[in-house]
Design an enzyme around this catalytic site. Structure first.
Site, PDB file in Angstrom:
ATOM      1  N   ASP A  50       0.845  -1.178   0.000  1.00 48.17           N
ATOM      2  CA  ASP A  50       0.000   0.000   0.000  1.00 48.17           C
ATOM      3  C   ASP A  50       0.896   1.249   0.000  1.00 48.17           C
ATOM      4  O   ASP A  50       1.884   1.302   0.740  1.00 48.17           O
ATOM      5  CB  ASP A  50      -0.864  -0.039   1.265  1.00 48.17           C
ATOM      6  N   GLU A 101       1.613   0.038  -4.905  1.00 50.73           N
ATOM      7  CA  GLU A 101       1.055   1.290  -5.409  1.00 50.73           C
ATOM      8  C   GLU A 101       2.211   2.271  -5.575  1.00 50.73           C
ATOM      9  O   GLU A 101       2.641   2.903  -4.605  1.00 50.73           O
ATOM     10  CB  GLU A 101       0.050   1.870  -4.416  1.00 50.73           C
TER      11      GLU A 101
END
Ligand code: CA
Length: 709
Positions: free
Chosen positions: A409, A438
């Site tokens: 993340d 990400e």
């Protein structure tokens, strides 16, 4: 730095102390400062600078030539006799501090052995650490400071299942905290719990996992433990729990597969599990009262209690998380864990900050907290012991839980060296593991050239990034203020060149090149964030009747699954998942977030189509190329008045000489005449068997795959 009491003294570098003195106390003036050493003696400091503040505090920079032994308690006294503890502040951010205190041993944490338990806590700025065993009768043990600021305690018994806390004297105050590397916890993390993993074993099914040669062989399916079984109609008994994903042969009311059997039937190779480490925002004593996705970490190495059949039993969550992962392995499916090492739920109450204040969270050179995560704190991954913490944590999940890969993340908050070290460690533990993340460029206080984002992809050649170019151009813009804008598959054919770039994983020059290799591109149109693609289509294709939107939805699924790179699906996407237009459901109700199994029954054609496109991808190596050079050698494109034709050509059969993908997002029927007969491998009906033709049609809003031997 914090300026919350009338006098503060911060050791910000070796020998260098910043003083904040309230102007409500002798106008914030002092002409002299003394360092009081642990033996009680005083040493006068030199005032280097003085800043008369417009606010409530005056700031002094002072210097001491005395050797400061880090971890020992010192005080600073000003001319009126006011004294405060000297805090180990920004000194912890210096390279010299890391050099002096970096500890590379693998024994941090609590390690139960057959007849002993060893405790080790890295706390170099602490002057004392007391281990508190909180089961009755409560007992406390002073821990011994050893090399590199590691505090240790040895117990001559195996303490599996016992609860403990640490009391740490640091910067002049006692902090009570759980263990940052604890293996389990009581409900809502009121105490850490010792786990002897050998006493919580489950059978492993590594032999059931198929060979995986390259990451483009993966087909990832993202799911939430809670959402997958929450609905009454799921047919699953252990609702919203780890064990709910272990139940086989569960059925929807009309007899379709649900849960694990549904995933197995789809044919995906990997599941990606949304946060399953301990997070804060669901009350584990009342797990159904609150809803949260869990992107708010508390204990990185502890499974989340609200997914356990008994959150109050610290052993069950470990056992059940392990059982769930093996339930997937038994079915030949690998497990990617969604990890959130970029920030914690709340810095002040987090064990990191209580054990080594100032060390674990990123700050600018002035001491201000970095907030690139937009969650009020950024984990400072480029401090050596923070990097080691993340590495050890990943290792724990891979070794103790048998996790096969990680999805990072907000990876862009972390640094490149950390990510590459994690990738190397993962490959050494499991050669077929994968790391995706990400790779957004986040405004964290790191130099641009070391941020682990997409712009620096060439420095992280074995890590894949969520490809937002793919998402934005295949489906259409994602942000709420651009929700009505179409992408290529939803009907804006002006994006045909963008579509070409997306379909080859943005890895060739000439088109939009983002990645060096297709193995770095995670292709998707939908994930847990933002509108589901069905809800997006309802906004950007309002004029279309429902059956056309279903066709466009299938077109997007087909594009994801046949593009070069790593395909990624969001659970429920295969039956047109809706969240009733909610674009950020992270704390919405179960009613919004749960998988609607009744909806599966209504969209069996889309489920079947998804299944067929997965099967086609697995059957055809042409869609899973490993290098951009291989793609470049074989691919060519043709524009056909809005329709895109992708042509792959092989010198040797593989198993075909030619493969064509026709993508028609328009409302026109196209006719194509081939020189000789071709096989029609798939069209809007899904996979076709033994269908050959020379004159062919490509219907509106469809994707057709032809091949010639
Ligand atoms: Ca929790």
């Amino acid at each position: 730095m914090r300026k919350t009491v009338r006098f503060e003294a911060h050791l910000d570098d070796y020998g260098q102390i910043s003083i904040y003195l309230s102007r409500q106390f002798y106008n914030g003036k002092s002409d002299v400062f003394y360092l009081k050493k642990p033996d009680g003696s005083l040493s006068k400091c030199q005032i280097l600078s003085f800043e008369f503040s417009q606010g409530d505090y005056n700031k002094y920079m002072i210097q001491t030539l005395e050797h400061i032994e880090i971890g020992q308690p010192y005080e600073i006294t000003e001319e009126h006799g006011l004294k405060v503890p000297l805090q180990y502040s920004l000194i912890t951010k210096t390279a010299r501090f890391d050099h002096e205190f970096y500890y590379d041993g693998d024994d941090l944490g609590v390690h139960p052995l057959k007849d002993a338990t060893n405790f080790a806590l890295w706390a170099p700025t602490a002057s004392r650490v007391i281990l508190e065993m909180v089961d009755k009768p409560r007992r406390s043990y002073e821990m011994e400071r050893t090399e590199k600021g590691v505090f240790r305690h040895h117990s001559p018994t195996n303490l599996h299942g016992k609860k403990y806390l640490y009391n740490i004297l640091v910067n002049g105050s006692w902090n009570t905290t759980t263990d940052p590397v604890a293996r389990s916890a009581t409900s809502n993390n009121s105490a850490s719990v010792i786990i002897d993993y050998t006493q919580v074993e489950v059978e492993r099914f590594t032999q059931n996992l198929p060979v995986m040669e390259k990451v483009t062989d993966a087909i990832i399916y993202e799911l939430s433990i809670r959402d997958f079984s929450a609905q009454a109609e799921s047919g699953i008994s252990a609702k919203s729990q780890f064990l709910g994903l272990c139940e086989l042969n569960t059925k929807t009311p009309n007899g379709s597969r649900s849960g694990l059997s549904h995933i197995v039937d789809l044919g995906v190779t990997h599941v990606q599990i949304m946060p399953m480490f301990d997070f804060s925002t669901v009350d584990e004593d009342n797990p159904s009262t609150f809803y949260n996705w869990g992107y708010d970490p508390v204990q990185y190495n502890v499974p989340e209690g609200s997914f356990s059949s008994d959150p109050k039993d610290p052993i069950k969550r470990v056992l059940e998380a392990r059982t769930m992962i093996q339930a997937f392995h038994q079915q030949g499916i690998r497990v990617i864990m969604d990890v959130v090492y970029n920030h914690v739920y709340e810095m002040e109450s987090n064990a990191f900050e209580k054990v080594v204040p100032y060390y674990y969270f990123r700050r600018s050179s002035s001491g201000a907290l970095s907030n690139g995560s937009f969650c009020n704190n950024d984990v400072d991954s480029n401090r050596l012991m923070v990097r080691k913490f993340i590495l050890d944590s990943c290792k724990c999940w891979m070794e103790a839980y048998d996790i096969d890969g990680f999805r990072f993340d907000l990876m862009g908050v972390l640094d490149i060296d950390t990510m590459n070290a994690i990738e190397a460690q993962s490959k050494s533990l499991k050669p077929d593991s994968m790391i995706i993340g990400e790779g957004w460029n986040m405004p964290t206080s790191l130099p641009e050239e070391i941020k682990a984002n997409m712009g620096n992809q060439s420095k992280m050649p074995h890590i894949a990034h969520f490809n937002d170019f793919f998402r934005e151009h295949v489906k259409g813009r994602t942000s709420t203020n651009e929700i009505t804008m179409k992408g290529y598959c939803s009907g804006d054919v002006s994006f045909i060149d963008a579509m070409k770039a997306a379909m080859i994983g943005n890895c060739l020059p000439g088109l939009v090149k983002i990645f060096d290799q297709p193995t770095q591109s995670v292709n998707y149109v939908e994930c847990h964030d933002n509108h589901t693609s069905w809800d997006k289509l309802r906004e950007c294709c309002k004029e279309d009747p429902r059956e056309i939107r279903v066709k466009k939805h299938k077109l997007m699924i087909g594009s994801v699954l046949l593009a070069q790179g790593i395909p990624f699906l969001h659970s429920g996407q295969e039956f047109c998942r809706t969240k009733n237009g909610q674009h950020n459901s992270y704390r919405s109700s179960d009613a919004i977030n749960q998988i609607d199994w009744i909806r599966k029954e209504r969209h069996m054609d889309v489920v079947q189509y998804t299944k067929d496109m997965i099967a086609l991808r697995k059957r055809m190596p042409v869609f899973r190329m490993k290098t951009s050079a291989a793609i470049e050698k074989r691919v060519s494109f043709r524009n056909f008045d809005g329709m895109l034709v992708i042509h792959y050509m092989y010198e040797k059969k593989n198993p075909y000489h030619d493969v064509w993908i026709y993508i028609n997002p328009t409302n026109q029927i196209y006719y194509e005449r081939f020189d000789d007969y071709v096989e029609i491998l798939a069209n809007e009906a899904g996979l076709l068997e033994d269908v050959r033709a020379q004159n062919t049609t490509i219907n509106p809003y469809t994707l057709v795959v032809f091949a010639r031997k």
